[in-house]
Motif scaffolding. Sequence first.
Motif, mmCIF file in Angstrom:
data_model
loop_
_atom_site.group_PDB
_atom_site.id
_atom_site.type_symbol
_atom_site.label_atom_id
_atom_site.label_comp_id
_atom_site.label_asym_id
_atom_site.label_seq_id
_atom_site.Cartn_x
_atom_site.Cartn_y
_atom_site.Cartn_z
ATOM 1 N N LEU A 22 -15.318 -14.764 -20.079
ATOM 2 C CA LEU A 22 -16.421 -14.074 -19.417
ATOM 3 C C LEU A 22 -17.129 -15.022 -18.471
ATOM 4 C CD1 LEU A 22 -18.608 -11.774 -19.116
ATOM 5 C CD2 LEU A 22 -19.747 -12.857 -21.057
ATOM 6 N N TRP A 60 -19.100 -10.318 -14.799
ATOM 7 C CA TRP A 60 -20.254 -9.448 -15.021
ATOM 8 C C TRP A 60 -21.397 -9.874 -14.123
ATOM 9 C CZ3 TRP A 60 -19.269 -6.313 -19.425
ATOM 10 C CH2 TRP A 60 -20.222 -5.345 -19.667
ATOM 11 N N LEU A 86 -13.471 -11.152 -17.761
ATOM 12 C CA LEU A 86 -14.630 -10.293 -17.538
ATOM 13 C C LEU A 86 -15.542 -10.976 -16.522
ATOM 14 C CD1 LEU A 86 -15.473 -9.522 -21.274
ATOM 15 C CD2 LEU A 86 -14.309 -8.006 -19.670
ATOM 16 N N PHE A 100 -19.532 -6.811 -24.912
ATOM 17 C CA PHE A 100 -18.555 -7.550 -24.115
ATOM 18 C C PHE A 100 -18.894 -9.030 -23.998
ATOM 19 C CE2 PHE A 100 -17.187 -3.319 -22.891
ATOM 20 C CZ PHE A 100 -15.814 -3.477 -22.916
#
Length: 73
Positions: free
Chosen positions: A41, A12, A10, A29
């Motif tokens: 992430l 972001w 991920l 998330f």
Amino acid sequence: MPRISFPVLLLWGDQDPFTPLDGPVGKYFSSLPCEQPNVCLFVLEGVGHCPHDDRPDLVHEKLLPWLACLPAS
């Protein structure tokens, strides 16, 4: 997401106006790496909703090493 077992990356943007990290979707998330070992992430500073458009250099900086560490199929 709980049923996904393959590696997930991920990326972001911390300036995402549509799905901010402190909103319900962002909170969900951002909690996944603590709950699922297959999820990674990275929050990209100064980046909006489309990291690959906003800062492709930052995306590649995280994406390419992550891809290189994936097991061969």
